[in-house]
Each structure stands twice: as C-alpha cells, then as structure tokens.
Design an enzyme around this catalytic site. Sequence first.
Site, PDB file in Angstrom:
ATOM      1  N   ARG A  60       0.844  -1.194   0.000  1.00 16.34           N
ATOM      2  CA  ARG A  60       0.000   0.000   0.000  1.00 16.34           C
ATOM      3  C   ARG A  60       0.878   1.242   0.000  1.00 16.34           C
ATOM      4  O   ARG A  60       1.999   1.227   0.505  1.00 16.34           O
ATOM      5  CB  ARG A  60      -0.891   0.018   1.240  1.00 16.34           C
ATOM      6  CG  ARG A  60      -1.781  -1.193   1.388  1.00 16.34           C
ATOM      7  CD  ARG A  60      -2.519  -1.135   2.726  1.00 16.34           C
ATOM      8  NE  ARG A  60      -3.317  -2.332   2.951  1.00 16.34           N
ATOM      9  CZ  ARG A  60      -4.024  -2.548   4.067  1.00 16.34           C
ATOM     10  NH1 ARG A  60      -3.980  -1.648   5.033  1.00 16.34           N
ATOM     11  NH2 ARG A  60      -4.723  -3.657   4.204  1.00 16.34           N
ATOM     12  N   ASP A 107       0.531   5.554   0.940  1.00 18.67           N
ATOM     13  CA  ASP A 107      -0.318   6.542   1.594  1.00 18.67           C
ATOM     14  C   ASP A 107      -0.878   7.541   0.595  1.00 18.67           C
ATOM     15  O   ASP A 107      -0.418   7.631  -0.551  1.00 18.67           O
ATOM     16  CB  ASP A 107       0.486   7.315   2.653  1.00 18.67           C
ATOM     17  CG  ASP A 107       0.981   6.428   3.778  1.00 18.67           C
ATOM     18  OD1 ASP A 107       0.392   5.350   3.985  1.00 18.67           O
ATOM     19  OD2 ASP A 107       1.951   6.825   4.439  1.00 18.67           O
ATOM     20  N   ARG A 112       8.069   8.466   6.228  1.00 16.39           N
ATOM     21  CA  ARG A 112       7.878   9.913   6.355  1.00 16.39           C
ATOM     22  C   ARG A 112       8.233  10.402   7.753  1.00 16.39           C
ATOM     23  O   ARG A 112       8.752  11.516   7.923  1.00 16.39           O
ATOM     24  CB  ARG A 112       6.450  10.275   5.981  1.00 16.39           C
ATOM     25  CG  ARG A 112       6.148  10.058   4.494  1.00 16.39           C
ATOM     26  CD  ARG A 112       4.658  10.123   4.212  1.00 16.39           C
ATOM     27  NE  ARG A 112       4.088  11.393   4.647  1.00 16.39           N
ATOM     28  CZ  ARG A 112       2.773  11.615   4.755  1.00 16.39           C
ATOM     29  NH1 ARG A 112       1.909  10.627   4.467  1.00 16.39           N
ATOM     30  NH2 ARG A 112       2.332  12.788   5.138  1.00 16.39           N
TER      31      ARG A 112
END
Length: 306
Positions: free
Chosen positions: A63, A65, A210
């Site tokens: 996945r 974001d 991040r």
Amino acid sequence: MTLFRSLDDHLPLTGRLAMGVEYDGSAYCGFQFLKQAPSVQGALEKALGRVASQAVRVHSSGRTDSGVHATRQIIHFDPPVPRTEKAWVFGVNANLPRDVAVRWVKSVPDSFHSRFKALARRYRYVILNQPSRPVLERANATWCRDPLDTEAMHRAAQALVGEHDFSSFRAAGCQSKTPWRHLHFIEVHRHGQLVVIDVQGNAFLHHMIRNIVGALVTVGRGERGDDYLAELMALKNRRLADVTAPACGLHFVDSLYDESWGLPREPLGPNLLAFLGEWTGERPLPDCPMVEFRRGRPVVADQEAT
C-alpha cells in the site's frame, strides 16, 4: 539494457498476470480502494474491467499513503478472459487517467502473489534543497529552504538498519499487528540540490518512512546530533518523536522478488534520478529467515531461533 521492445499482439495471455504500474499519487487517497475517495486500485480495476468486459480484482505488492507516488508498484490479477500483451498494456492505459500508467504485463504461475512473495520494498524520498520554492518539481519533491548536512543525516540513519521496534516512527492509526520491521539499508545522498533518502526493508509501517525523514531533516538542519534517531527509536513512543514529512516527496521505487519469477527489470525511479543509471536488483538482500521463506527455501534451525 533497453527499455524498448515490441509488445506481442498475437498470443493471448492466460493464467495469472503480473503488472508493473507507475502513478502520481497527488490526486489519490493512496493505492488501496476506498469508497469515499479516489484510489489507484479503483482506477486500475475500472480500466482492467473495461478491457476484460468483466470485473477484475487486483492485489498489490504494498500500500502507499495518500499523495505518495510509485514508479514500480507490482500488482497481480487473474484475468477472466484471455487478451494479448499489447491489448492489456495499451488497452488499460487507454482507459486510465493520465496520472496512472501500466508499464508491462507478464504471465506468472498461479503461486505468485504480489504481496506475499515480495522479498523487500524500496522507497526513495526526494528533497529539493534550495532557497527558492520549486515549480516544476513541486508535486514530486519536498522543498527545504534550509541547508541540509546530508553526511550527518546519513550517519544518524544507520542506527535504524537491522530488525527493530519502530514504534516511534509508526502512525497512531497503523493497523499492523507488530511494530517490528527489518530495515535492509538506508542511505542519504546529495545530487546537486536534490537530497535523496534511499531506504529498503522487508515492509514498512504506516507513515514510517515519512516519520523517519522528518527526524532526519532535523538532524540535517543541525538541530540535533548523530544519535537522534537512535534516541527516538529507544523511546518507542510516537508522541515523543518528530514531525511527519510531506507525502509528495515519497516514491515507491521497487518491489523485489526471487529471480525465478522472471519479472522485468527496470531503472529505479523517480525519473528525476534516472541519470544515476541504477537498475533494479543490484543490492543484495540480507540473509534472514523471511527472505529464505519467501524464496521457498527451507529455513535452518539456527535461523529459526533468531
């Protein structure tokens, strides 16, 4: 290694198919399908369904974001009808929005799974480090106006290599059952005004990269020392850690599989870094039980105990 070859327009592909997908994630909630927002998975399934004239469900290697980009997202699906290589690539691209594209398609055994057979995932975070705000790169790089010490950032990042509890770099809404992840390598390099944080691991937690980048920028600005990342990791508390870096600078650039699957090799992205000339698969994977298990090899007893 050439990027150009003719797509077969005669032999229909049957059985499970793998696809390489590239996308600009700016307009999407992420890869995974959501009813309330546009997703990359939704766009792909809609385009595949038009080519197949039936509903198609896809599975991805990982996945991403909201707002995160990809240059080598690997998906697989079981086509309900046979189509040629050219029909899948050209047909799907003709039905996709301009910010998503299929790069290739390949027949794979039914035992292939884009997620569960992946040995590693690799990301690159791109920072444009200059006094003036970016224009052409504004959607795929994060701007930092303060000068960054990339050597200090690189030194600080090495504390993360290996298998650790990454609770301090895990988003509050992360759904993973465990905060433990194995980081294969993390490197920080400067190429002119571009600062690139290159990281590979077995998998990543929600917002993990991040959050790591946010802490590394603090080190790069000279606000904290080389031991800052090690200190944060030892806290095992996201609330005591640093800021989350913007999504626009993050690029999913590779998903690694055993060579026996025969997936195409491509230059690592994003295209801002194409001049580096680095190709997929050049970095060795660590000798660890997960990698051996997903290659389909027996794990020896002393490895199981680690």
